[in-house]
Design a protein around this motif. Sequence first.
Motif, PDB file in Angstrom:
ATOM      1  N   ALA A 107       1.228  -2.479  -3.231  1.00  0.00           N
ATOM      2  CA  ALA A 107       2.462  -3.443  -3.873  1.00  0.00           C
ATOM      3  C   ALA A 107       2.941  -4.082  -2.877  1.00  0.00           C
ATOM      4  O   ALA A 107       3.152  -3.903  -1.493  1.00  0.00           O
ATOM      5  CB  ALA A 107       3.672  -2.286  -4.210  1.00  0.00           C
ATOM      6  N   THR A 108       3.481  -5.436  -3.174  1.00  0.00           N
ATOM      7  CA  THR A 108       4.033  -6.542  -2.125  1.00  0.00           C
ATOM      8  C   THR A 108       4.804  -7.232  -3.116  1.00  0.00           C
ATOM      9  O   THR A 108       4.686  -7.322  -4.359  1.00  0.00           O
ATOM     10  CB  THR A 108       2.824  -7.363  -1.612  1.00  0.00           C
ATOM     11  OG1 THR A 108       2.169  -8.026  -2.736  1.00  0.00           O
ATOM     12  CG2 THR A 108       1.755  -6.711  -0.697  1.00  0.00           C
ATOM     13  N   ASP A 109       5.845  -7.846  -2.406  1.00  0.00           N
ATOM     14  CA  ASP A 109       6.699  -8.926  -2.826  1.00  0.00           C
ATOM     15  C   ASP A 109       6.258  -9.970  -2.131  1.00  0.00           C
ATOM     16  O   ASP A 109       5.409 -10.093  -1.316  1.00  0.00           O
ATOM     17  CB  ASP A 109       8.227  -8.628  -2.523  1.00  0.00           C
ATOM     18  CG  ASP A 109       8.693  -7.481  -3.448  1.00  0.00           C
ATOM     19  OD1 ASP A 109       8.141  -7.623  -4.567  1.00  0.00           O
ATOM     20  OD2 ASP A 109       9.559  -6.827  -2.780  1.00  0.00           O
ATOM     21  N   GLU A 110       6.934 -11.350  -2.394  1.00  0.00           N
ATOM     22  CA  GLU A 110       6.394 -12.518  -1.865  1.00  0.00           C
ATOM     23  C   GLU A 110       6.747 -12.491  -0.640  1.00  0.00           C
ATOM     24  O   GLU A 110       5.881 -13.255   0.166  1.00  0.00           O
ATOM     25  CB  GLU A 110       7.357 -13.814  -2.749  1.00  0.00           C
ATOM     26  CG  GLU A 110       6.596 -14.098  -3.828  1.00  0.00           C
ATOM     27  CD  GLU A 110       7.482 -15.178  -4.615  1.00  0.00           C
ATOM     28  OE1 GLU A 110       8.063 -16.115  -3.863  1.00  0.00           O
ATOM     29  OE2 GLU A 110       7.436 -15.435  -5.785  1.00  0.00           O
ATOM     30  N   GLU A 111       7.913 -11.944  -0.078  1.00  0.00           N
ATOM     31  CA  GLU A 111       8.099 -12.117   1.395  1.00  0.00           C
ATOM     32  C   GLU A 111       7.050 -11.073   2.226  1.00  0.00           C
ATOM     33  O   GLU A 111       6.962 -11.588   3.514  1.00  0.00           O
ATOM     34  CB  GLU A 111       9.601 -11.577   1.609  1.00  0.00           C
ATOM     35  CG  GLU A 111       9.841 -10.097   1.341  1.00  0.00           C
ATOM     36  CD  GLU A 111      10.570  -9.791   0.083  1.00  0.00           C
ATOM     37  OE1 GLU A 111      11.107  -8.795  -0.061  1.00  0.00           O
ATOM     38  OE2 GLU A 111      10.711 -10.966  -0.583  1.00  0.00           O
ATOM     39  N   ASP A 112       6.218 -10.438   1.663  1.00  0.00           N
ATOM     40  CA  ASP A 112       5.458  -9.680   2.291  1.00  0.00           C
ATOM     41  C   ASP A 112       4.016 -10.071   2.510  1.00  0.00           C
ATOM     42  O   ASP A 112       3.264  -9.739   3.380  1.00  0.00           O
ATOM     43  CB  ASP A 112       5.046  -8.146   1.583  1.00  0.00           C
ATOM     44  CG  ASP A 112       6.297  -7.341   1.446  1.00  0.00           C
ATOM     45  OD1 ASP A 112       7.131  -7.076   2.321  1.00  0.00           O
ATOM     46  OD2 ASP A 112       6.587  -6.777   0.257  1.00  0.00           O
ATOM     47  N   ASP A 157       9.064   3.703   1.579  1.00  0.00           N
ATOM     48  CA  ASP A 157       8.097   2.821   1.756  1.00  0.00           C
ATOM     49  C   ASP A 157       7.191   2.731   0.569  1.00  0.00           C
ATOM     50  O   ASP A 157       6.230   3.605   0.397  1.00  0.00           O
ATOM     51  CB  ASP A 157       7.366   2.763   2.968  1.00  0.00           C
ATOM     52  CG  ASP A 157       6.232   1.824   3.262  1.00  0.00           C
ATOM     53  OD1 ASP A 157       5.858   0.890   2.458  1.00  0.00           O
ATOM     54  OD2 ASP A 157       5.117   2.126   4.102  1.00  0.00           O
ATOM     55  N   LEU A 158       7.274   1.643  -0.506  1.00  0.00           N
ATOM     56  CA  LEU A 158       6.421   1.594  -1.659  1.00  0.00           C
ATOM     57  C   LEU A 158       5.230   0.842  -1.663  1.00  0.00           C
ATOM     58  O   LEU A 158       4.729   0.303  -2.614  1.00  0.00           O
ATOM     59  CB  LEU A 158       7.321   1.449  -2.911  1.00  0.00           C
ATOM     60  CG  LEU A 158       8.510   2.418  -3.138  1.00  0.00           C
ATOM     61  CD1 LEU A 158       9.374   2.198  -4.189  1.00  0.00           C
ATOM     62  CD2 LEU A 158       7.841   4.069  -3.384  1.00  0.00           C
ATOM     63  N   HIS A 159       4.939   0.479  -0.448  1.00  0.00           N
ATOM     64  CA  HIS A 159       3.678  -0.525  -0.362  1.00  0.00           C
ATOM     65  C   HIS A 159       2.456  -0.066  -0.592  1.00  0.00           C
ATOM     66  O   HIS A 159       1.597  -0.772  -0.929  1.00  0.00           O
ATOM     67  CB  HIS A 159       3.723  -1.045   1.097  1.00  0.00           C
ATOM     68  CG  HIS A 159       4.819  -2.092   1.524  1.00  0.00           C
ATOM     69  ND1 HIS A 159       5.852  -1.745   2.151  1.00  0.00           N
ATOM     70  CD2 HIS A 159       5.197  -3.467   0.988  1.00  0.00           C
ATOM     71  CE1 HIS A 159       6.764  -2.907   2.173  1.00  0.00           C
ATOM     72  NE2 HIS A 159       6.196  -3.647   1.612  1.00  0.00           N
ATOM     73  N   CYS A 160       2.463   1.458  -0.450  1.00  0.00           N
ATOM     74  CA  CYS A 160       1.237   2.030  -0.809  1.00  0.00           C
ATOM     75  C   CYS A 160       1.551   3.500  -1.458  1.00  0.00           C
ATOM     76  O   CYS A 160       2.334   4.096  -1.041  1.00  0.00           O
ATOM     77  CB  CYS A 160       0.254   2.378   0.396  1.00  0.00           C
ATOM     78  SG  CYS A 160      -1.175   3.110  -0.121  1.00  0.00           S
ATOM     79  N   ILE A 161       1.039   3.496  -2.747  1.00  0.00           N
ATOM     80  CA  ILE A 161       1.250   4.876  -3.384  1.00  0.00           C
ATOM     81  C   ILE A 161      -0.132   5.424  -3.747  1.00  0.00           C
ATOM     82  O   ILE A 161      -0.957   5.035  -4.261  1.00  0.00           O
ATOM     83  CB  ILE A 161       2.067   4.672  -4.558  1.00  0.00           C
ATOM     84  CG1 ILE A 161       3.338   4.062  -4.401  1.00  0.00           C
ATOM     85  CG2 ILE A 161       2.267   5.804  -5.617  1.00  0.00           C
ATOM     86  CD1 ILE A 161       4.521   3.499  -5.433  1.00  0.00           C
TER      87      ILE A 161
END
Length: 159
Positions: A63-68, A116-120
Motif C-alpha cells: 500500500a502507498t499514498d501519493e506522498e509515498d 505501518d500498513l505499507h505491507c500486509i
Amino acid sequence: MTLEEIHGQEPVPAGHDWMQGAGKALHELLVSAQRRGCLTAGVYESAKLMNVDPDNVAFCVLATDEEDEGDIALQIHFTLIQAFCCENDIDIVRVNDVAKLAAIVGPSEESGEPRDLHCILITNSNEDGWKDQALEKLNLFCEESRNVNDWVPTITLPE
C-alpha cells in the motif's frame, strides 16, 4: 470452446465490476484475517515472517499514498518483497489508499499505535480444511491479471 470451459471456470467479469468485486473481497479478507490472527502488518515485520516461514504466507498487499511514491527506500523494499512473492508463488496486489486500509485494519492491538500498513501479509490459518472465499476470489483475480501481464494489480478498496 473457451479456456474457461476447458478449466471449468466461469469467465472473468470485465471492467469496473470485477475491480469492485476484488476490492470487496480484499476488504473481507483483511477483516477475516485480522479476526483469526493471520494478519502481519509492516514492511519489517513482513520481511521477518517471509524469511522465517515463507510457506505459510498466502497473500500480500502493498500500500502507498501519493506522498509515498517518491520514497526511494520504500520502493526498494517493495521491489524486494515483490520478487520474493513471485519466487514463492505468493499472490500480491497494490492498494493506493493507506487511509482506507487503516480504517479496515485499525491500530496495533498491543500498543494501540498506528501500524505501518505499507505491507500486509495474510498467512494460512491453522484451522485444517478452512478455506476463505475472499482469498480464493483474490487468487483468481491475480491469476487473471497475470494472464494480461499485470503482475501486481492495483485494487481500489470500497468506501
